[in-house]
Design a protein around this motif. Structure first.
Motif, PDB file in Angstrom:
ATOM      1  N   LEU A   1       0.814  -1.214   0.000  1.00  0.00           N
ATOM      2  CA  LEU A   1       0.000   0.000   0.000  1.00  0.00           C
ATOM      3  C   LEU A   1       0.848   1.265   0.000  1.00  0.00           C
ATOM      4  O   LEU A   1       0.297   2.366  -0.099  1.00  0.00           O
ATOM      5  N   LEU A   2       2.159   1.138   0.133  1.00  0.00           N
ATOM      6  CA  LEU A   2       3.007   2.329   0.004  1.00  0.00           C
ATOM      7  C   LEU A   2       2.831   2.892  -1.399  1.00  0.00           C
ATOM      8  O   LEU A   2       2.839   2.149  -2.385  1.00  0.00           O
ATOM      9  N   VAL A   3       2.661   4.201  -1.499  1.00  0.00           N
ATOM     10  CA  VAL A   3       2.425   4.802  -2.805  1.00  0.00           C
ATOM     11  C   VAL A   3       3.596   4.500  -3.737  1.00  0.00           C
ATOM     12  O   VAL A   3       4.756   4.460  -3.317  1.00  0.00           O
ATOM     13  N   ARG A   4       3.294   4.258  -4.988  1.00  0.00           N
ATOM     14  CA  ARG A   4       4.333   3.944  -5.969  1.00  0.00           C
ATOM     15  C   ARG A   4       5.013   5.223  -6.441  1.00  0.00           C
ATOM     16  O   ARG A   4       4.419   6.043  -7.136  1.00  0.00           O
TER      17      ARG A   4
ATOM     18  N   LEU B   1      -0.690  -4.024   5.598  1.00  0.00           N
ATOM     19  CA  LEU B   1      -0.350  -2.840   6.379  1.00  0.00           C
ATOM     20  C   LEU B   1       0.679  -3.167   7.455  1.00  0.00           C
ATOM     21  O   LEU B   1       1.541  -2.337   7.785  1.00  0.00           O
ATOM     22  N   GLN B   2       0.584  -4.377   8.016  1.00  0.00           N
ATOM     23  CA  GLN B   2       1.591  -4.796   8.990  1.00  0.00           C
ATOM     24  C   GLN B   2       2.985  -4.773   8.353  1.00  0.00           C
ATOM     25  O   GLN B   2       3.949  -4.289   8.942  1.00  0.00           O
ATOM     26  N   LYS B   3       3.098  -5.318   7.144  1.00  0.00           N
ATOM     27  CA  LYS B   3       4.390  -5.361   6.456  1.00  0.00           C
ATOM     28  C   LYS B   3       4.878  -3.951   6.112  1.00  0.00           C
ATOM     29  O   LYS B   3       6.052  -3.613   6.322  1.00  0.00           O
ATOM     30  N   ASP B   4       3.982  -3.141   5.564  1.00  0.00           N
ATOM     31  CA  ASP B   4       4.380  -1.803   5.116  1.00  0.00           C
ATOM     32  C   ASP B   4       4.813  -0.923   6.286  1.00  0.00           C
ATOM     33  O   ASP B   4       5.824  -0.218   6.209  1.00  0.00           O
ATOM     34  N   THR B   5       4.047  -0.951   7.369  1.00  0.00           N
ATOM     35  CA  THR B   5       4.380  -0.091   8.499  1.00  0.00           C
ATOM     36  C   THR B   5       5.600  -0.606   9.266  1.00  0.00           C
ATOM     37  O   THR B   5       6.276   0.177   9.938  1.00  0.00           O
ATOM     38  N   LYS B   6       5.871  -1.898   9.187  1.00  0.00           N
ATOM     39  CA  LYS B   6       7.099  -2.406   9.804  1.00  0.00           C
ATOM     40  C   LYS B   6       8.321  -1.822   9.112  1.00  0.00           C
ATOM     41  O   LYS B   6       9.307  -1.439   9.761  1.00  0.00           O
ATOM     42  N   LEU B   7       8.276  -1.752   7.775  1.00  0.00           N
ATOM     43  CA  LEU B   7       9.374  -1.106   7.054  1.00  0.00           C
ATOM     44  C   LEU B   7       9.542   0.330   7.517  1.00  0.00           C
ATOM     45  O   LEU B   7      10.670   0.781   7.788  1.00  0.00           O
ATOM     46  N   LEU B   8       8.452   1.061   7.628  1.00  0.00           N
ATOM     47  CA  LEU B   8       8.528   2.463   8.018  1.00  0.00           C
ATOM     48  C   LEU B   8       9.050   2.608   9.441  1.00  0.00           C
ATOM     49  O   LEU B   8       9.858   3.501   9.724  1.00  0.00           O
ATOM     50  N   ALA B   9       8.607   1.730  10.342  1.00  0.00           N
ATOM     51  CA  ALA B   9       9.099   1.780  11.715  1.00  0.00           C
ATOM     52  C   ALA B   9      10.588   1.441  11.775  1.00  0.00           C
ATOM     53  O   ALA B   9      11.348   2.065  12.517  1.00  0.00           O
ATOM     54  N   ASP B  10      11.003   0.458  10.974  1.00  0.00           N
ATOM     55  CA  ASP B  10      12.417   0.095  10.942  1.00  0.00           C
ATOM     56  C   ASP B  10      13.277   1.248  10.436  1.00  0.00           C
ATOM     57  O   ASP B  10      14.445   1.382  10.822  1.00  0.00           O
ATOM     58  N   CYS B  11      12.716   2.063   9.540  1.00  0.00           N
ATOM     59  CA  CYS B  11      13.429   3.233   9.016  1.00  0.00           C
ATOM     60  C   CYS B  11      13.249   4.458   9.916  1.00  0.00           C
ATOM     61  O   CYS B  11      13.748   5.531   9.600  1.00  0.00           O
ATOM     62  N   ASN B  12      12.497   4.289  11.018  1.00  0.00           N
ATOM     63  CA  ASN B  12      12.267   5.352  11.999  1.00  0.00           C
ATOM     64  C   ASN B  12      11.390   6.473  11.459  1.00  0.00           C
ATOM     65  O   ASN B  12      11.512   7.633  11.863  1.00  0.00           O
ATOM     66  N   ALA B  13      10.493   6.138  10.535  1.00  0.00           N
ATOM     67  CA  ALA B  13       9.592   7.127   9.944  1.00  0.00           C
ATOM     68  C   ALA B  13       8.311   7.253  10.761  1.00  0.00           C
ATOM     69  O   ALA B  13       7.798   6.263  11.291  1.00  0.00           O
ATOM     70  N   VAL B  14       7.816   8.483  10.863  1.00  0.00           N
ATOM     71  CA  VAL B  14       6.551   8.758  11.562  1.00  0.00           C
ATOM     72  C   VAL B  14       5.745   9.753  10.728  1.00  0.00           C
ATOM     73  O   VAL B  14       6.212  10.259   9.712  1.00  0.00           O
ATOM     74  N   ASP B  15       4.524  10.001  11.163  1.00  0.00           N
ATOM     75  CA  ASP B  15       3.658  11.039  10.597  1.00  0.00           C
ATOM     76  C   ASP B  15       3.151  10.717   9.184  1.00  0.00           C
ATOM     77  O   ASP B  15       2.643  11.589   8.495  1.00  0.00           O
TER      78      ASP B  15
END
Length: 380
Positions: free
Chosen positions: A140-143, A241-255
């Protein structure tokens, strides 16, 4: 203002169309031309960042280079019939970003003007993002199809009079402006959603009376309805969404936010499931390679009356950047006076992920499973 937007748009088009298959410029600037470029205000000389990587991603997504460049006006006989190849959508969002849309509606160009955001994406996020998108075709991350940066200092870039960085991404609302189709009218609605349980100064300080309505209107939307899904659709949505947000959390992304689109019929007839098209983007929506429906192409509600699209956007704010640390310190100081809790910008990435997933799950109404989504299990 119109001239400024037009010049910026043309400089973006020039960069995208002015590269060969290897990502190299097709025309070389002269020494005199580079000298004059330092005095330009709105026209910036852009270069494409990691053209090899984004070209590979576009290939993975079945985007033909010829079709991609056609969206930016490579076929001038067609493009000249349109008023503007890139149509200005104005300033959108709280970051001060500006948006353009290609004349065929397939792509958006978004400026990333803040230094700490575009450097994070360029230096830390691009490779993990590309690897994730390769491994998760239904992400679901935008392309994102291209990333542009200013390659030469000028008055415009030094004084912030023109955005120095842009991303190109697919338009989740592609097809919304088609109007009537086969005599049937469709109603398109969209929401830019973030967890509303965080502290937002524009909303929460003095009850929001110190902030204009125009400023508050740029805050995250609220979705007061439900997304009607079957159990299988809901479980697939949650898992991705679990997979996508795990990547973002691992990269320390928020907001980051969930951009939700709902298409419904304005008549009493059910909305028919869209037909997939082999081209990307096709002449008619939805845009997707051949395959089953996804959240990019349109998921049909369990009652057949609505179609949903969704994408996760704006994952450029990293918790470990100097700017984010300064914001965190500022909010901590404010909370000593008036305890309001963290902002979405200052939250820990894992905690933001939990709230984000909780928000998404609470929006879902599962047919035949009224208790679905009420679990308090922590995300994996």
């Amino acid at each position: 203002m119109a001239d400024r937007q037009l010049i910026i748009a043309r400089s973006i088009i020039y960069a995208i169309l002015g590269t060969d298959e290897n990502g190299k410029p097709t025309t070389k600037s002269t020494i005199f031309g580079r000298f004059l470029g330092r005095f330009w205000v709105y026209w910036l000389t852009f270069q494409l960042v990691r053209t090899d990587l984004f070209r590979a991603l576009r290939g993975l997504w079945a985007i033909k280079d010829k079709d991609y460049k056609a969206s930016f006006g490579s076929d001038w006989k067609v493009a000249s019939k349109k008023k503007d190849i890139l149509q200005t959508l104005g300033d959108m969002g709280y970051s001060g970003s500006t948006f353009y849309r290609t004349y065929d509606g397939a792509y958006l160009v978004k400026s990333v003007p803040r230094y700490f955001e575009h450097t994070f994406f360029k230096n830390e996020m691009i490779i993990p993002y590309a690897d994730h998108m390769r491994a998760n075709p239904e992400s679901l991350l935008v392309r994102i199809t291209d990333f542009l940066e200013c390659s030469q200092r000028s008055f415009g870039s030094l004084f912030g009079m023109a955005p120095s960085h842009h991303i190109v991404m697919e338009n989740v609302l592609y097809g919304a402006d088609e109007g009537d189709k086969d005599g049937k009218k469709s109603k398109w609605e969209s929401w830019d959603l973030k967890p509303t349980s965080y502290f937002y100064p524009e909303r929460d300080v003095a009850g929001g009376v110190l902030t204009s309505e125009a400023t508050k209107s740029r805050l995250a939307d609220e979705f007061d309805d439900k997304i009607k899904l079957t159990l299988d659709q809901a479980e697939d949505f949650k898992a991705q969404l679990q997979k996508d947000t795990k990547l973002l959390a691992d990269c320390n992304a928020v907001d980051y936010s969930l951009f939700l689109v709902r298409v419904s019929s304005t008549t009493s007839e059910d909305v028919e499931q869209p037909q997939l098209n082999e081209s990307l983007p096709p002449d008619e929506p939805p845009f997707a390679p051949p395959g089953p429906p996804t959240w990019r192409t349109g998921i049909t509600s369990y009652d057949g009356k609505e179609i949903y699209r969704a994408a996760v956007l704006d994952f450029f704010w990293a918790k470990h950047t100097l700017h984010a640390k300064a914001m965190t310190g500022l909010i901590k100081t404010y909370n000593l006076i008036d305890s309001q809790g963290p902002m979405s910008l200052t939250a820990v990435s894992t905690e933001y992920r939990e709230r984000f997933l909780k928000m998404c799950m609470e929006m879902i109404d599962v047919d035949g499973s009224p208790d679905w989504g009420k679990s308090t299990d922590r995300p994996s």
